[in-house]
Every structure is written in structure tokens, then in C-alpha cells.
Motif scaffolding. Structure first.
Motif, PDB file in Angstrom:
ATOM      1  N   ALA A 173     -40.702 -72.855 -11.383  1.00  0.00           N
ATOM      2  CA  ALA A 173     -40.998 -74.279 -11.262  1.00  0.00           C
ATOM      3  C   ALA A 173     -40.084 -75.061 -12.196  1.00  0.00           C
ATOM      4  CB  ALA A 173     -42.455 -74.556 -11.606  1.00  0.00           C
ATOM      5  N   VAL A 174     -39.813 -76.286 -11.818  1.00  0.00           N
ATOM      6  CA  VAL A 174     -39.016 -77.175 -12.658  1.00  0.00           C
ATOM      7  C   VAL A 174     -39.663 -78.561 -12.598  1.00  0.00           C
ATOM      8  CG1 VAL A 174     -37.374 -77.785 -10.823  1.00  0.00           C
ATOM      9  CG2 VAL A 174     -36.678 -77.967 -13.195  1.00  0.00           C
ATOM     10  N   HIS A 175     -39.681 -79.238 -13.737  1.00  0.00           N
ATOM     11  CA  HIS A 175     -40.261 -80.580 -13.825  1.00  0.00           C
ATOM     12  C   HIS A 175     -39.108 -81.566 -13.988  1.00  0.00           C
ATOM     13  CE1 HIS A 175     -44.141 -78.677 -14.081  1.00  0.00           C
ATOM     14  NE2 HIS A 175     -43.636 -77.877 -15.012  1.00  0.00           N
ATOM     15  N   VAL A 176     -39.044 -82.517 -13.083  1.00  0.00           N
ATOM     16  CA  VAL A 176     -37.916 -83.450 -13.017  1.00  0.00           C
ATOM     17  C   VAL A 176     -38.374 -84.833 -13.458  1.00  0.00           C
ATOM     18  CG1 VAL A 176     -36.264 -84.519 -11.438  1.00  0.00           C
ATOM     19  CG2 VAL A 176     -36.916 -82.132 -11.118  1.00  0.00           C
ATOM     20  N   ARG A 177     -37.536 -85.500 -14.265  1.00  0.00           N
ATOM     21  CA  ARG A 177     -37.780 -86.885 -14.703  1.00  0.00           C
ATOM     22  C   ARG A 177     -36.524 -87.683 -14.378  1.00  0.00           C
ATOM     23  NH1 ARG A 177     -41.710 -87.735 -18.647  1.00  0.00           N
ATOM     24  NH2 ARG A 177     -40.394 -89.229 -19.700  1.00  0.00           N
ATOM     25  N   LEU A 178     -36.692 -88.719 -13.558  1.00  0.00           N
ATOM     26  CA  LEU A 178     -35.556 -89.533 -13.131  1.00  0.00           C
ATOM     27  C   LEU A 178     -35.772 -90.997 -13.508  1.00  0.00           C
ATOM     28  CD1 LEU A 178     -35.272 -88.081  -9.514  1.00  0.00           C
ATOM     29  CD2 LEU A 178     -33.688 -87.665 -11.391  1.00  0.00           C
ATOM     30  N   PRO A 179     -34.981 -91.535 -14.437  1.00  0.00           N
ATOM     31  CA  PRO A 179     -35.052 -92.978 -14.700  1.00  0.00           C
ATOM     32  C   PRO A 179     -34.308 -93.716 -13.580  1.00  0.00           C
ATOM     33  CG  PRO A 179     -33.504 -91.919 -16.189  1.00  0.00           C
ATOM     34  CD  PRO A 179     -34.103 -90.843 -15.355  1.00  0.00           C
TER      35      PRO A 179
ATOM     36  N   GLU B  76     -27.693 -83.796 -11.300  1.00  0.00           N
ATOM     37  CA  GLU B  76     -28.222 -85.108 -11.689  1.00  0.00           C
ATOM     38  C   GLU B  76     -29.702 -85.066 -12.050  1.00  0.00           C
ATOM     39  OE1 GLU B  76     -25.924 -88.419  -9.209  1.00  0.00           O
ATOM     40  OE2 GLU B  76     -26.836 -86.884  -7.911  1.00  0.00           O
ATOM     41  N   PHE B  77     -30.450 -84.093 -11.523  1.00  0.00           N
ATOM     42  CA  PHE B  77     -31.887 -84.115 -11.792  1.00  0.00           C
ATOM     43  C   PHE B  77     -32.406 -82.919 -12.588  1.00  0.00           C
ATOM     44  CE2 PHE B  77     -31.862 -81.965  -7.584  1.00  0.00           C
ATOM     45  CZ  PHE B  77     -32.683 -80.876  -7.841  1.00  0.00           C
ATOM     46  N   LEU B  78     -31.626 -81.851 -12.696  1.00  0.00           N
ATOM     47  CA  LEU B  78     -32.136 -80.690 -13.428  1.00  0.00           C
ATOM     48  C   LEU B  78     -32.241 -80.969 -14.916  1.00  0.00           C
ATOM     49  CD1 LEU B  78     -30.299 -77.683 -11.743  1.00  0.00           C
ATOM     50  CD2 LEU B  78     -32.716 -78.290 -11.584  1.00  0.00           C
ATOM     51  N   PRO B  79     -33.313 -80.524 -15.549  1.00  0.00           N
ATOM     52  CA  PRO B  79     -33.429 -80.666 -17.002  1.00  0.00           C
ATOM     53  C   PRO B  79     -32.334 -79.864 -17.704  1.00  0.00           C
ATOM     54  CG  PRO B  79     -35.505 -79.912 -16.026  1.00  0.00           C
ATOM     55  CD  PRO B  79     -34.472 -79.892 -14.954  1.00  0.00           C
ATOM     56  N   ALA B  80     -32.078 -80.187 -18.957  1.00  0.00           N
ATOM     57  CA  ALA B  80     -31.017 -79.522 -19.724  1.00  0.00           C
ATOM     58  C   ALA B  80     -31.197 -78.008 -19.743  1.00  0.00           C
ATOM     59  CB  ALA B  80     -30.990 -80.070 -21.148  1.00  0.00           C
ATOM     60  N   LEU B  81     -32.435 -77.543 -19.760  1.00  0.00           N
ATOM     61  CA  LEU B  81     -32.725 -76.112 -19.788  1.00  0.00           C
ATOM     62  C   LEU B  81     -32.171 -75.396 -18.548  1.00  0.00           C
ATOM     63  CD1 LEU B  81     -34.303 -73.738 -21.135  1.00  0.00           C
ATOM     64  CD2 LEU B  81     -36.258 -74.443 -19.755  1.00  0.00           C
ATOM     65  N   ASN B  82     -32.151 -76.081 -17.407  1.00  0.00           N
ATOM     66  CA  ASN B  82     -31.713 -75.462 -16.150  1.00  0.00           C
ATOM     67  C   ASN B  82     -30.292 -75.832 -15.741  1.00  0.00           C
ATOM     68  OD1 ASN B  82     -34.891 -76.234 -15.720  1.00  0.00           O
ATOM     69  ND2 ASN B  82     -34.374 -74.161 -15.086  1.00  0.00           N
ATOM     70  N   GLN B  83     -29.640 -76.686 -16.500  1.00  0.00           N
ATOM     71  CA  GLN B  83     -28.263 -77.070 -16.155  1.00  0.00           C
ATOM     72  C   GLN B  83     -27.372 -75.825 -16.164  1.00  0.00           C
ATOM     73  OE1 GLN B  83     -26.763 -79.924 -15.158  1.00  0.00           O
ATOM     74  NE2 GLN B  83     -28.713 -81.003 -15.155  1.00  0.00           N
ATOM     75  N   GLY B  84     -26.510 -75.720 -15.187  1.00  0.00           N
ATOM     76  CA  GLY B  84     -25.599 -74.583 -15.097  1.00  0.00           C
ATOM     77  C   GLY B  84     -26.147 -73.424 -14.291  1.00  0.00           C
ATOM     78  N   GLU B  85     -27.447 -73.406 -14.025  1.00  0.00           N
ATOM     79  CA  GLU B  85     -28.020 -72.354 -13.182  1.00  0.00           C
ATOM     80  C   GLU B  85     -27.673 -72.665 -11.730  1.00  0.00           C
ATOM     81  OE1 GLU B  85     -32.214 -72.099 -13.774  1.00  0.00           O
ATOM     82  OE2 GLU B  85     -32.034 -71.545 -15.882  1.00  0.00           O
TER      83      GLU B  85
END
Length: 186
Positions: free
Chosen positions: A164-170, A147-156
Motif C-alpha cells: 500500500a502507498v499513501h499519496v498526498r497531492l497539493p 509526481e505522486f509517490l512519497p519519497a520512500l517509494n521514489q525510484g521504485e
């Protein structure tokens, strides 16, 4: 009678009789048993260390060095090593919650996560709590990695070491009661 039994005269020249169960080699000290005994002692100490390491595996597996060792051992024994996990090594920084720039009655939560552990670990779950001025929780949610991982990290499946990962949650705006926020990892 007892006095006669225990007070029999013994001369220094009388040989001491050898018990029937003792061998002649043991009486003379022959046979080189010292090397065999030392080898057996070393083997028993190694076996004891291995048993203690196996019994303490739940506590030792959290250390990357031991986790790798248990992985090798379990490969040969056919057992499963739980994934390395150290939530205290995940740093939460640059966290902020603001009004969403594109949608009315919405918030945008932004946070950076960094895995400071020496090994990769499974992605954590991310909790966000919006709190009132008195500290009571107004709204909260626990986000799964998908639900929070950016598209680049999805599936990892793993959060790489020193990554590091930068998360954006609306989010829906809970209203004016929310005065502060808190991110935690689980």
C-alpha cells in the motif's frame, strides 16, 4: 470386356499380391512402430500446445503463473515479456480532498492505493478529476508516479504485491464550482 475384368473368379486360397512399395516388415506387423508412433504423437501434441500458448501469450501473460512461465521461456529465447499489469487489482481507498491546512487557495488530495494483485506490477498513473454538481469536469490532472509517490517509494519501478502507498497531492483550488472528486488509475 469390363465384365470380365471385374468378375474374375477369386478363390480364398489365392494370396493377395503385395504392392511393390510395401515392405515385408509392414506386412508382418514387425518393427515395434507403436512406441515410435505414440512418442511422435505426444511430441506433436506438446508442440501444438506450445504453439497455442505462444499465440495466446498476450492474453495469458496477465496471469501471474503464466507471466513467470513466459519469463523463463523468453530468457532462453531472447524475447521480452511485457510487465504484468492489472489495474483492476489496484484498490483506491481513503480518498478525500480538503482545503490545504497550510496554504490559502489550495487543496490537499489524499488517497491510499493498494496492489491486491498476486504479483508486483509497474506503478500506475493516477488521475484526479474535480467535478461540478451536474457531473461535468471542472478540473483534472493525470499524475505520473514520480509526481505522486512519497519519497520512500521514489525510484521504485514496481508496485509490490499486497503493498500500500499513501499519496498526498497539493493542488490549486479551482474555486467553488468543484463539488466532488474522482480518483482513477491508468
Amino acid at each position: 470386356m469390363c465384365h470380365e475384368l471385374f468378375s474374375a473368379p477369386v478363390s480364398d486360397t489365392d494370396p493377395i499380391p503385395r504392392p511393390a512399395y510395401a515392405s515385408a516388415a509392414a506386412a508382418t506387423g514387425a518393427g515395434g512402430g507403436g512406441i515410435v508412433r505414440a512418442g511422435a504423437l505426444v511430441a506433436l501434441v506438446l508442440l501444438l500446445v506450445a504453439q497455442l500458448a505462444w499465440l495466446a501469450r498476450d492474453r495469458l501473460v496477465v496471469y501471474p503463473r503464466f507471466h513467470a512461465l513466459y519469463g523463463v521461456v523468453c530468457h532462453y529465447l531472447g524475447c521480452q515479456v511485457p510487465a504484468f499489469r492489472d489495474l483492476s487489482a489496484i484498490d483506491i481507498s481513503a480518498a478525500r480532498v480538503t482545503s490545504h491546512p497550510e496554504y490559502a487557495d489550495a487543496l490537499l488530495a489524499v488517497v491510499s492505493l493498494r496492489n491486491q494483485a498476486q504479483a508486483a506490477q509497474p506503478w500506475p498513473r493516477l488521475a484526479l478529476s474535480l467535478t461540478a454538481p451536474d457531473g461535468s469536469t471542472v478540473a483534472g490532472r493525470l499524475f505520473e508516479p514520480a509526481e505522486f509517490l512519497p519519497a520512500l517509494n521514489q525510484g521504485e519501478e514496481m508496485f509490490a504485491a499486497d503493498a500500500a502507498v499513501h499519496v498526498r497531492l497539493p493542488l490549486a483550488d479551482p474555486g467553488t464550482e468543484a463539488a466532488s472528486f474522482r480518483f482513477t488509475v491508468h
